[in-house]
Design a protein around this motif. Structure first.
Motif, PDB file in Angstrom:
ATOM      1  N   ALA A  34      43.253  15.683  41.489  1.00 23.41           N
ATOM      2  CA  ALA A  34      43.725  17.058  41.633  1.00 23.41           C
ATOM      3  C   ALA A  34      43.524  17.525  43.070  1.00 23.41           C
ATOM      4  O   ALA A  34      42.417  17.457  43.606  1.00 23.41           O
ATOM      5  CB  ALA A  34      42.982  17.976  40.672  1.00 23.41           C
ATOM      6  N   ASP A  39      39.848  16.338  43.907  1.00 21.80           N
ATOM      7  CA  ASP A  39      38.806  16.234  42.887  1.00 21.80           C
ATOM      8  C   ASP A  39      37.554  16.952  43.393  1.00 21.80           C
ATOM      9  O   ASP A  39      37.610  18.134  43.703  1.00 21.80           O
ATOM     10  CB  ASP A  39      38.563  14.779  42.503  1.00 21.80           C
ATOM     11  CG  ASP A  39      39.756  14.191  41.755  1.00 21.80           C
ATOM     12  OD1 ASP A  39      40.521  14.971  41.156  1.00 21.80           O
ATOM     13  OD2 ASP A  39      39.936  12.967  41.793  1.00 21.80           O
ATOM     14  N   ASP A  52      48.148  20.871  43.616  1.00 20.14           N
ATOM     15  CA  ASP A  52      48.265  20.919  42.153  1.00 20.14           C
ATOM     16  C   ASP A  52      47.929  22.291  41.585  1.00 20.14           C
ATOM     17  O   ASP A  52      48.377  22.630  40.489  1.00 20.14           O
ATOM     18  CB  ASP A  52      47.341  19.873  41.518  1.00 20.14           C
ATOM     19  CG  ASP A  52      47.790  18.459  41.830  1.00 20.14           C
ATOM     20  OD1 ASP A  52      48.928  18.110  41.476  1.00 20.14           O
ATOM     21  OD2 ASP A  52      47.015  17.709  42.451  1.00 20.14           O
ATOM     22  N   TYR A  72      40.373  23.765  36.217  1.00 16.89           N
ATOM     23  CA  TYR A  72      41.620  22.984  36.252  1.00 16.89           C
ATOM     24  C   TYR A  72      41.620  21.898  35.181  1.00 16.89           C
ATOM     25  O   TYR A  72      42.636  21.675  34.512  1.00 16.89           O
ATOM     26  CB  TYR A  72      41.810  22.362  37.631  1.00 16.89           C
ATOM     27  CG  TYR A  72      43.068  21.538  37.765  1.00 16.89           C
ATOM     28  CD1 TYR A  72      44.301  22.147  37.989  1.00 16.89           C
ATOM     29  CD2 TYR A  72      43.018  20.148  37.661  1.00 16.89           C
ATOM     30  CE1 TYR A  72      45.462  21.392  38.104  1.00 16.89           C
ATOM     31  CE2 TYR A  72      44.173  19.385  37.776  1.00 16.89           C
ATOM     32  CZ  TYR A  72      45.392  20.010  37.993  1.00 16.89           C
ATOM     33  OH  TYR A  72      46.540  19.260  38.093  1.00 16.89           O
ATOM     34  N   LYS A  73      40.494  21.256  35.001  1.00 16.94           N
ATOM     35  CA  LYS A  73      40.407  20.146  34.039  1.00 16.94           C
ATOM     36  C   LYS A  73      40.653  20.588  32.602  1.00 16.94           C
ATOM     37  O   LYS A  73      41.081  19.793  31.771  1.00 16.94           O
ATOM     38  CB  LYS A  73      39.036  19.469  34.156  1.00 16.94           C
ATOM     39  CG  LYS A  73      38.875  18.626  35.407  1.00 16.94           C
ATOM     40  CD  LYS A  73      37.498  17.999  35.458  1.00 16.94           C
ATOM     41  CE  LYS A  73      37.349  17.079  36.659  1.00 16.94           C
ATOM     42  NZ  LYS A  73      35.982  16.483  36.742  1.00 16.94           N
TER      43      LYS A  73
END
Length: 226
Positions: A2, A21, A60, A200-201
């Motif tokens: 990401a 990330d 993203d 986000y995850k």
């Protein structure tokens, strides 16, 4: 993987970070005493993308610090974040400003029973929340008038770090032996990014059309004294 862009404008610190990330790829901020967000924010966004050699099209999601804080700063940051989300068709993530500020306590090398981020909120008021050493929220965000007895229940049970520009007001009032103060820290995009990645995850995102900053208090305009 990401790629996240983080924007923090809740105080005088204009701060932007780009991460892949859990790695910060590029970071830019201005810790000056003046509000320079309108002049600097979009330049900083372009600079972190250029430094990381990543085009806008690879972002993203865009994360923004949601407040509380400066009304004007919040409007500038959220407007920029929304504009990018619309243009790139990516989600908007709102992060907890005071939690990101509390995370800076990790840099102190000391151990505290409670971490209390405090932001200046005019006169003798501060915005504050209370966190434990692993940054679970013990008491939610409030706008409060500070006095000598403020936070006494936490101070009586262990060492407490007050962190943020609101701590300057507390230093003059609170003389408890368990009180420690860091009044130089300001919310920064660097500490935002782990919070943004966690959201986000799990697809914890905002409605770009309807999202508003968390002002906590109404905005007042005061006339200058002659």
């Amino acid at each position: 993987m990401a790629i996240l862009l983080g924007i923090e404008t809740t105080t005088t610190n204009c701060s932007v970070a780009l991460s892949k990330d859990d790695v910060i790829l590029a970071f830019k901020e201005d810790m000056g005493l003046d509000y320079s967000h309108a002049e600097r924010l979009h330049h900083y966004i372009a600079e972190v993308l250029q430094e990381a050699d990543i085009p806008k099209s690879e972002i993203d999601a865009v994360a923004v610090s949601k407040g509380p804080g400066s009304y004007t700063g919040l409007r500038i940051g959220v407007s920029a974040a929304k504009g990018l989300c619309y243009a790139l068709n990516v989600p908007l993530i709102a992060t907890n400003t005071l939690k990101a500020l509390a995370i800076q306590a990790n840099q102190s090398g000391d151990e505290f029973k409670y971490i209390i981020p405090v932001l200046d909120a005019r006169r003798m008021e501060v915005y504050s929340a209370v966190f434990n050493p692993v940054f679970d929220e013990i008491r939610s965000i409030e706008a409060q008038i500070v006095e000598e007895s403020s936070f006494l229940n936490y101070l009586d049970s262990g060492k407490v770090l007050f962190i943020g520009n609101g701590a300057a007001k507390l230093k003059d009032l609170i003389k408890h032996p368990n009180a420690r103060f860091n009044d130089k820290a300001l919310p920064s995009a660097r500490e935002m990014m782990p919070l943004a990645l966690a959201k986000y995850k799990i697809s914890d995102t905002e409605d770009v059309a309807y999202f508003e900053p968390f002002y906590l208090k109404d905005f007042f305009v005061t006339s200058k004294k002659k």
